[in-house]
Scaffold this active site. Structure first.
Site, mmCIF file in Angstrom:
data_model
loop_
_atom_site.group_PDB
_atom_site.id
_atom_site.type_symbol
_atom_site.label_atom_id
_atom_site.label_comp_id
_atom_site.label_asym_id
_atom_site.label_seq_id
_atom_site.Cartn_x
_atom_site.Cartn_y
_atom_site.Cartn_z
ATOM 1 N N LYS A 135 -53.559 5.149 17.484
ATOM 2 C CA LYS A 135 -52.290 5.404 18.171
ATOM 3 C C LYS A 135 -52.476 6.366 19.494
ATOM 4 C CE LYS A 135 -48.967 3.377 15.653
ATOM 5 N NZ LYS A 135 -47.808 2.617 15.799
ATOM 6 N N HIS B 281 -50.095 8.508 20.249
ATOM 7 C CA HIS B 281 -49.310 9.689 19.718
ATOM 8 C C HIS B 281 -49.620 10.043 18.341
ATOM 9 C CE1 HIS B 281 -47.003 6.025 18.789
ATOM 10 N NE2 HIS B 281 -46.567 6.697 17.922
#
Length: 151
Positions: free
Chosen positions: A67, A69
């Site tokens: 990911k 984030h």
């Protein structure tokens, strides 16, 4: 009612083969003892969630893609750097997703030489993994499932 060819329709008394599970200190790959099992997103996660109860080994969960984030890691649940890991998947067809994840785990420092799956569909995955020094151990193969069906 099960669909035609459902494994639940095998003859009474017929037993399918079992795969040996990695155990702490028991599974020794070419480079040492297994320290973690890693469940592939999504199909390998249910299997890898049960593995600590059967093996005593901790589990990490492997994303197909890190990911951008949050932690930004490709594996969640513990550090993989320098640790020997057995990767767990539900079904292997060509091994493409496994290869990508194993490459990423290796880039993160993991040592991987074995992959365990519930079903090998026997469509090139074993051979593709072997090219990158990954040994596939399957609980069942397509051939096992097909041979368990009544004639």
């Amino acid at each position: 009612m099960p669909s035609p060819g459902h494994p639940g329709q095998r003859p009474p008394g017929h037993h399918l083969p079992r795969v040996a599970l990695p155990q702490r200190g028991a599974h020794q790959g070419s480079g040492g003892l297994t320290r973690f099992v890693a469940g592939m997103e999504m199909g390998g996660i249910p299997i890898a969630t049960v593995m600590p109860q059967l093996t005593g080994l901790p589990t990490v969960f492997v994303r197909k893609q890190a990911k951008e984030h949050g932690t930004g890691k490709s594996a969640e649940g513990g550090p993989v750097d320098g640790r020997r890991i057995v990767v767990i998947e539900d079904v292997v067809t060509t091994g493409g997703a496994l290869l990508a994840s194993c490459r990423q785990l290796r880039a993160d420092g993991a040592k991987i030489d074995s992959v365990v799956c519930a079903i090998d569909r026997e469509q090139g995955g074993r051979e593709n993994l072997a090219v990158e020094a990954l040994r596939l151990r399957a609980a069942l193969t397509r051939r096992d499932l097909e041979s368990s069906l009544p004639a």
